[in-house]
Design a protein around this motif. Sequence first.
Motif, PDB file in Angstrom:
ATOM      1  N   ILE A 407       0.962  -1.201   0.041  1.00  0.00           N
ATOM      2  CA  ILE A 407      -0.014  -0.032  -0.102  1.00  0.00           C
ATOM      3  C   ILE A 407       0.985   1.354  -0.066  1.00  0.00           C
ATOM      4  N   THR A 408       0.408   2.259  -0.809  1.00  0.00           N
ATOM      5  CA  THR A 408       0.905   3.454  -0.728  1.00  0.00           C
ATOM      6  C   THR A 408      -0.042   4.663  -0.929  1.00  0.00           C
ATOM      7  N   PRO A 409       0.129   5.759  -0.432  1.00  0.00           N
ATOM      8  CA  PRO A 409      -0.785   6.848  -0.510  1.00  0.00           C
ATOM      9  C   PRO A 409      -1.043   7.189  -2.185  1.00  0.00           C
ATOM     10  N   ALA A 410      -2.467   7.373  -2.478  1.00  0.00           N
ATOM     11  CA  ALA A 410      -2.774   7.481  -3.651  1.00  0.00           C
ATOM     12  C   ALA A 410      -2.596   9.090  -4.074  1.00  0.00           C
ATOM     13  N   THR A 411      -2.018   9.300  -5.127  1.00  0.00           N
ATOM     14  CA  THR A 411      -1.709  10.662  -5.747  1.00  0.00           C
ATOM     15  C   THR A 411      -2.979  11.471  -6.150  1.00  0.00           C
ATOM     16  N   THR A 412      -4.157  10.939  -6.400  1.00  0.00           N
ATOM     17  CA  THR A 412      -5.518  11.383  -6.606  1.00  0.00           C
ATOM     18  C   THR A 412      -6.633  10.475  -5.885  1.00  0.00           C
ATOM     19  N   ARG A 413      -7.570  11.350  -5.684  1.00  0.00           N
ATOM     20  CA  ARG A 413      -8.839  10.834  -5.025  1.00  0.00           C
ATOM     21  C   ARG A 413      -9.548  10.156  -6.192  1.00  0.00           C
ATOM     22  N   ALA A 414      -9.760   8.731  -6.256  1.00  0.00           N
ATOM     23  CA  ALA A 414     -10.552   8.153  -7.477  1.00  0.00           C
ATOM     24  C   ALA A 414     -12.027   7.905  -6.903  1.00  0.00           C
ATOM     25  N   GLU A 415     -12.986   8.186  -7.714  1.00  0.00           N
ATOM     26  CA  GLU A 415     -14.389   7.871  -7.406  1.00  0.00           C
ATOM     27  C   GLU A 415     -14.814   6.545  -7.365  1.00  0.00           C
ATOM     28  N   THR A 416     -13.934   5.660  -7.882  1.00  0.00           N
ATOM     29  CA  THR A 416     -14.266   4.177  -7.644  1.00  0.00           C
ATOM     30  C   THR A 416     -13.380   3.572  -6.696  1.00  0.00           C
ATOM     31  N   ALA A 417     -12.917   4.295  -5.735  1.00  0.00           N
ATOM     32  CA  ALA A 417     -12.125   3.691  -4.917  1.00  0.00           C
ATOM     33  C   ALA A 417     -13.039   2.834  -3.883  1.00  0.00           C
ATOM     34  N   ARG A 418     -12.431   1.777  -3.255  1.00  0.00           N
ATOM     35  CA  ARG A 418     -13.230   0.802  -2.676  1.00  0.00           C
ATOM     36  C   ARG A 418     -13.271   1.198  -1.032  1.00  0.00           C
ATOM     37  N   PRO A 419     -14.435   1.359  -0.466  1.00  0.00           N
ATOM     38  CA  PRO A 419     -14.344   1.840   0.893  1.00  0.00           C
ATOM     39  C   PRO A 419     -13.597   0.738   1.655  1.00  0.00           C
ATOM     40  N   VAL A 420     -13.013   0.644   2.670  1.00  0.00           N
ATOM     41  CA  VAL A 420     -12.395  -0.210   3.631  1.00  0.00           C
ATOM     42  C   VAL A 420     -12.351   0.480   5.106  1.00  0.00           C
ATOM     43  N   GLY A 421     -11.879  -0.064   5.867  1.00  0.00           N
ATOM     44  CA  GLY A 421     -11.521   0.243   7.172  1.00  0.00           C
ATOM     45  C   GLY A 421     -10.399  -0.424   7.869  1.00  0.00           C
ATOM     46  N   THR A 422     -10.119  -0.356   9.217  1.00  0.00           N
ATOM     47  CA  THR A 422      -8.864  -1.043   9.675  1.00  0.00           C
ATOM     48  C   THR A 422      -9.544  -2.416  10.285  1.00  0.00           C
ATOM     49  N   SER A 423     -10.431  -2.359  11.126  1.00  0.00           N
ATOM     50  CA  SER A 423     -11.388  -3.668  11.517  1.00  0.00           C
ATOM     51  C   SER A 423     -12.673  -3.414  11.951  1.00  0.00           C
ATOM     52  N   CYS A 424     -13.404  -4.413  11.939  1.00  0.00           N
ATOM     53  CA  CYS A 424     -14.890  -3.856  12.281  1.00  0.00           C
ATOM     54  C   CYS A 424     -14.923  -3.151  13.717  1.00  0.00           C
ATOM     55  N   ARG A 425     -14.304  -3.447  14.861  1.00  0.00           N
ATOM     56  CA  ARG A 425     -14.296  -3.255  15.950  1.00  0.00           C
ATOM     57  C   ARG A 425     -13.914  -1.661  16.084  1.00  0.00           C
ATOM     58  N   VAL A 426     -13.422  -1.061  15.346  1.00  0.00           N
ATOM     59  CA  VAL A 426     -12.916   0.375  15.276  1.00  0.00           C
ATOM     60  C   VAL A 426     -13.433   1.215  14.000  1.00  0.00           C
ATOM     61  N   CYS A 427     -14.364   0.704  13.108  1.00  0.00           N
ATOM     62  CA  CYS A 427     -14.476   1.204  11.947  1.00  0.00           C
ATOM     63  C   CYS A 427     -16.206   2.014  12.104  1.00  0.00           C
ATOM     64  N   PRO A 428     -15.907   3.238  11.484  1.00  0.00           N
ATOM     65  CA  PRO A 428     -17.143   4.091  11.749  1.00  0.00           C
ATOM     66  C   PRO A 428     -18.229   4.003  10.441  1.00  0.00           C
ATOM     67  N   ARG A 429     -17.886   3.131   9.506  1.00  0.00           N
ATOM     68  CA  ARG A 429     -18.830   2.857   8.418  1.00  0.00           C
ATOM     69  C   ARG A 429     -19.841   1.758   8.813  1.00  0.00           C
ATOM     70  N   ALA A 430     -21.027   2.488   9.244  1.00  0.00           N
ATOM     71  CA  ALA A 430     -22.216   1.892  10.101  1.00  0.00           C
ATOM     72  C   ALA A 430     -22.951   0.923   8.865  1.00  0.00           C
ATOM     73  N   ASP A 431     -22.927   1.251   7.617  1.00  0.00           N
ATOM     74  CA  ASP A 431     -23.759   0.713   6.659  1.00  0.00           C
ATOM     75  C   ASP A 431     -22.811  -0.241   5.834  1.00  0.00           C
ATOM     76  N   CYS A 432     -21.645  -0.671   6.389  1.00  0.00           N
ATOM     77  CA  CYS A 432     -20.749  -1.722   5.387  1.00  0.00           C
ATOM     78  C   CYS A 432     -21.484  -2.771   5.492  1.00  0.00           C
ATOM     79  N   THR A 433     -21.316  -3.484   4.132  1.00  0.00           N
ATOM     80  CA  THR A 433     -21.973  -4.945   3.942  1.00  0.00           C
ATOM     81  C   THR A 433     -20.988  -6.183   4.383  1.00  0.00           C
ATOM     82  N   GLY A 434     -19.870  -5.769   4.797  1.00  0.00           N
ATOM     83  CA  GLY A 434     -18.872  -6.658   5.388  1.00  0.00           C
ATOM     84  C   GLY A 434     -18.628  -6.694   6.698  1.00  0.00           C
TER      85      GLY A 434
END
Length: 443
Positions: A407-434
């Motif tokens: 992994i490396t920082p992306a130079t631009t913000r892509a609209e097709t980027a996949r939303p991810v988190g660190t782990s479910c215990r500390v992820c703020p994405r409440a509506d995540c399918t995973g």
Amino acid sequence: MARSALTGTRIRERRLALHLRQADLARAVGISAAYLNLIEHNRRRVSESLLETFAKALEVAPVALSEGAESALFEALREAAAGVETAGTAALIEPSELERIEEFVGRFPGWAKVLAARQARLDALERVVETYSERMGQDPFLLDELHEVLSAVTSLRSSAAILVETPDIEPEWQARFLASIASESLRLSAAAEGLVSYLDGIEAAESGLAAPLDQLETWLSGRGWHLPEFERPDPPAPEELIAQAPELAASAARDLALAYLTRALADSRTLPLKPFLAALAETGLDPGRLAARFGAPMAAVFRRLATLPEGAANLPPLGLVVCDASGTLTLRRPLPGFALPRSAAGCPLWPLYEALARPMQPLRLTLDMAGRLPQCFQSWSFAAPRPQPDAVAAFDAPVLMEAMMLITPATTRAETARPVGTSCRVCPRADCTGRREPSLIAV
């Protein structure tokens, strides 16, 4: 040197702190008092040479009058503002107000530092909560002690309920229930004391460094994840480096280090540093092309890229995550903004795990990491059978898979980027399918 629109404000504050009149400062820097007045009201920009003259007259470094001196403070305030919304509270600060952070810092530097310090403290506390939550989910002693506490509380509650709800209970049974309450009270007290004693022995800053893998990663992190000894024509044996590493206190940590260093030494021979850097400068950050050029395994290229000297070939910061077929993280080189869990499982949406289901097929994805300040990262993932020693290799031996994610920082913000988190215990994405378990920080 970058200068902000509030350079004049800082000049004025410094002049007043030194009890200088506008006319005196204007004379010292060789401009008119009227022009200085325009500068102090941020109506004229300050050239590089004039900024240095101001700095000399005001007895400060030029950077103290430029925005670079406060960039970290600006970032902390932006993170604090983003944290309110991430926690599930409606946004309290409008976008137009975010653009005035610099003005806020210039007018109220004390309050700005207080907010930044509070934000730093909140970040530290969240890391402590994450550490303890992972321990409580993984530590067998904690699980046993918590079970003991809950069991004793349940027994006490049942006995007390019977005594309260049965006023005409026979004396013999009453004595039995009272004896049970006394016994369970002692059991609860002993379990609670053991639990508190155990927790008191864990320093919040420790973050689980007693684990063998943590000891290895701490040692590697202290060396910048680079092993210059292996770049020499006559590299030392891995055992020599281990003997000089007091951080590797546990025998299990030394065993892990031996396996890691043995493989790192082989990687340095397969991909010598100077030719590898030359190829990297020519091809760019493309693991597939580098592997084809040297005829090397993709895994070796991933590891080599993540352990190059800092700043080599003008590479951006790189992180590396390795897991086995069970999904257990076996190596974690973190990257700022892309935190990695210590003991809990990672985000199920990481392409690291997807690669396990698609062995030998390279995956390149842009990831949108959840957080107060969401960031995008470029990732390369690959899974392949892990090489086995000749002593255990056989035609019918089980295939042990290993997956890696660079992994490396992306130079631009892509609209097709996949939303991810660190782990479910500390992820703020409440509506995540995973999501597999509730988050400790999502509201």
